[in-house]
Design an enzyme around this catalytic site. Structure first.
Site, PDB file in Angstrom:
ATOM      1  N   HIS A  12       0.831  -1.217   0.000  1.00 56.60           N
ATOM      2  CA  HIS A  12       0.000   0.000   0.000  1.00 56.60           C
ATOM      3  C   HIS A  12       0.863   1.263   0.000  1.00 56.60           C
ATOM      4  CE1 HIS A  12      -0.341  -0.637   4.665  1.00 56.60           C
ATOM      5  NE2 HIS A  12       0.726   0.074   4.393  1.00 56.60           N
ATOM      6  N   HIS A  59      -1.174   5.415   9.263  1.00 56.89           N
ATOM      7  CA  HIS A  59       0.206   5.914   9.344  1.00 56.89           C
ATOM      8  C   HIS A  59       0.200   7.322   9.924  1.00 56.89           C
ATOM      9  CE1 HIS A  59      -0.018   2.917   6.121  1.00 56.89           C
ATOM     10  NE2 HIS A  59       1.239   2.633   6.337  1.00 56.89           N
ATOM     11  N   HIS A 194      10.651  -3.671   3.463  1.00 59.90           N
ATOM     12  CA  HIS A 194      11.092  -2.281   3.372  1.00 59.90           C
ATOM     13  C   HIS A 194      11.403  -1.751   4.759  1.00 59.90           C
ATOM     14  CE1 HIS A 194       6.767  -1.669   4.155  1.00 59.90           C
ATOM     15  NE2 HIS A 194       6.887  -0.352   4.212  1.00 59.90           N
ATOM     16  N   GLU A 241       4.682  -5.120   8.396  1.00 60.17           N
ATOM     17  CA  GLU A 241       3.310  -4.962   7.878  1.00 60.17           C
ATOM     18  C   GLU A 241       2.767  -6.251   7.265  1.00 60.17           C
ATOM     19  OE1 GLU A 241       3.092  -0.286   6.437  1.00 60.17           O
ATOM     20  OE2 GLU A 241       3.534  -1.826   4.969  1.00 60.17           O
TER      21      GLU A 241
HETATM   22 FE   LIG Z   1       2.153   0.934   5.577  1.00 54.75          FE
END
Ligand SMILES: [Fe+3]
Ligand SMILES: [Fe+3]
Lengths: 284, 117, 284, 117
Positions: A12, A59, A194, A241
């Site tokens: 996302h 976030h 990431h 995530e």
């Molecule tokens: Fe995220």
């Protein structure tokens, strides 16, 4: 009765949404990623669900640090698109499904999941980018109602991968217990590897990602047994995530059919992936 | 699984960080409305006065000392909002965190990302 | 290692706090209740803990309806006293215990409880009245730090009584796993029977209350197996608060010693009670 | 335990109530600061205009129609804040809900409370 008809796992990353909003999907940087989406998008366009349950994390937009739920399910009738610092994305307001959402909360709480009930929620890129990956040109409205299911992945202690997988199983039971005949798609979002900050910023781990991409279908229990430290060490501090994919996976049957997948590096600082599964045993 | 992951070169934002970095994160979280962004950019020092920051936190905000912001309890997703008002990209920050130029960081990502350990 | 040394169950009716704040405890309406507290207060004054974990619910003060956690644990260093509509109670700010609170969250989340982490919290009568019941004259400061543990009892679906009891057991394990030698008291608050609204407003059920008062010591499992409907039918729509006593009970050993108890009707619209237990087998 | 308790004469506030009563509860929750209480009492109709209420909800607020406030999705703990600005007690509301005078309601409580069913 309602049923889970398909599940989508997708990154996302905000820049994926920005590439679409700014019509840059055919530029060399972005074209390989969007080409990889094509097959899945075509299939999903032929299989519009009645409702989506979208598992994601906020976030620092709608959920501050003053009250951080481990799991929150949103029951409102609509969800505005958040301004994350650069103005809201130019995508439609999202409509929820209050009746199904309430049913899910009731079932999950009875099933010993300590769900936080969100009645007002602005949805950020973690939510709208997966919708755009699914459906690139919504026009004035998304194709169906969407229920947000939020997971804390940004403040330790995150729920364990095992707890996420168990939540998914309970979510599947809850969906199947809903009396109306609804076709429900479940989205698990985030990842893949990431890391945004620290000396390891820019980390990509294609070996771990490939392992995860395979086992999310065939051996989710193995992924559910990995520790937070393994996720963070192997996939980066934000790669954790991926535990949200396990919520989607848990809601589906033991045997599922892979319709399409794609993997691409980079989408800004991230390994971006998509995996689409139909909720039926392969070959049946 | 009962202990916090300890991975070199990696921030694992936790409850203690949230406590220590509360003012940084609170300031950054206000930058989600155009009015607050405008007010911040018009007078950053005055804006900081509305938050109960330590001198080091205040300096880190005003000087955009990205590493210090995280070391002083900022969450990356909050701190990113400060970069956003400056129109700085996540790749710019990636360069700062890794001691690379933005261009080199982008090139590393395009080459498949950084293998770390 | 830390240990749970005693547990206090007490109603948290706002008017009990108001009676103390307005020095009306010797008036005929209030004297029987406060007389009933005396023995427990004397014992607790001789057994000041190092930390209290106080299980309670907010009443539309710090927790709105936009984000309703099933369970929330507060990790801040201090908690201001809430203005509930008539100004804050004239009692000291409450200091927390961030290190123990963080430890508890981490243990509970690892133990599959989906705790919401509250970092900023104003505490209302549900929290400050039990502190006043425990310690009537705090002067400038409460005797020890206090960690708030909030339970949703005002929006259906509340957690089940069984889940509250299980949370208590996990809380006990988490406290005992803390490496520092701390004596911890656990407060379970709310109840007993009362209903504020509807045609049954003013309901009091002394039979149910007496049963509960007895079994909270001797057979908490029986109380944990009661349905929400049973609590609400027997003890009133707000009497379901008693499920919070089960969190306290779960944190204690199987065999506990009753130091004192009292039961009085009415404290405004409520059956008010106190039960104090030392965490040791009777006669040992 | 999977169904909502259904007990005659009893409100069990749930998620649907929260959705329907959002504006009532939101208005009431603002009454926890002296400034808002003063502003509300100074001009109640204007205050109501800041919340997205149905006409029935607005009327129930302005007329202190306590039963309707609950029937229209108010939570008792929110609605109680409205009674508090009026300096009305929980016993007053108890009387309203049960069709008794406040005095009779208080007397019933002092006599051991109401046995209901
Ligand atoms: Fe995220
Ligand atoms: Fe209460």
């Amino acid at each position: 009765m309602a049923e889970v008809t398909w599940g989508l796992a997708t990154s996302h990353v905000p820049s994926i949404g920005a590439a679409m909003d700014n019509r840059r999907t055919q530029e060399p940087y972005w074209k390989p990623l969007f080409d990889g989406y094509r097959q899945a998008r075509d299939w999903m366009a032929d299989h519009t669900p009645d409702v989506i349950v979208l598992v994601y994390n906020d976030h620092a937009n709608a959920i501050g640090l003053d009250l951080v739920p481990t799991f929150a399910l949103a029951t409102a009738a609509s969800f505005p698109v958040a301004d994350e610092g650069w103005g809201p994305r130019p995508v439609p307001t999202v409509y929820g499904h209050p009746e199904l959402a309430q049913h899910l909360v009731e079932c999950l709480v009875d099933d010993a999941f300590d769900i936080t009930v969100a009645h007002r929620l602005a949805v950020d890129h973690g939510f709208t980018v997966p919708l755009s990956v699914y459906h690139p040109d919504p026009g004035d409205a998304w194709p169906c109602p969407v229920i947000p299911l939020l997971v804390n992945v940004i403040q330790y202690p995150q729920p364990t991968a095992a707890r996420c997988y168990d939540l998914g199983k309970a979510l599947g039971r809850a969906i199947r217990a809903y009396p109306e005949d609804l076709k429900v798609a479940v989205f698990g979002t985030g990842g893949m590897s990431h890391q945004l900050a620290g000396e390891r910023a820019g980390l990509i781990n294609p070996v771990f990602d490939a392992m995860f991409m395979s086992k999310i279908q065939s051996d989710p229990q193995a992924l559910a047994s990995l520790s937070r430290e393994t996720y963070i060490r192997e996939a980066g501090s934000e790669g954790i995530e991926m535990i949200m994919w396990l919520v989607m996976r848990g809601a589906m049957d033991e045997d599922i059919t892979r319709i399409s997948d794609t993997y691409h590096v980079p989408a800004s600082n991230t390994a971006a992936a998509l995996a689409l599964f139909e909720n039926r045993a392969p070959g049946r | 699984m009962t202990t916090k992951p300890d991975v070199p070169g990696t921030y694992v934002f936790d409850i203690a960080d949230s406590r220590h970095g509360h003012a940084i994160n609170e300031l950054c979280s206000t930058l989600t409305t155009p009015a607050h962004r405008a007010r911040f950019l018009a007078d950053e020092a005055d804006y900081c006065d509305h938050f109960d920051m330590t001198p080091a936190q205040r300096t880190a905000v005003l000087q955009r000392d990205w590493r210090s912001l995280l070391d002083l309890g900022g969450s990356i997703f909050h701190v990113l909002k400060l970069a956003t008002v400056d129109k700085l990209s996540m790749q710019h920050l990636g360069g700062v965190f890794t001691g690379m130029t933005t261009e080199d960081f982008i090139a590393a990502m395009r080459a498949g990302g950084r293998r770390c350990g």
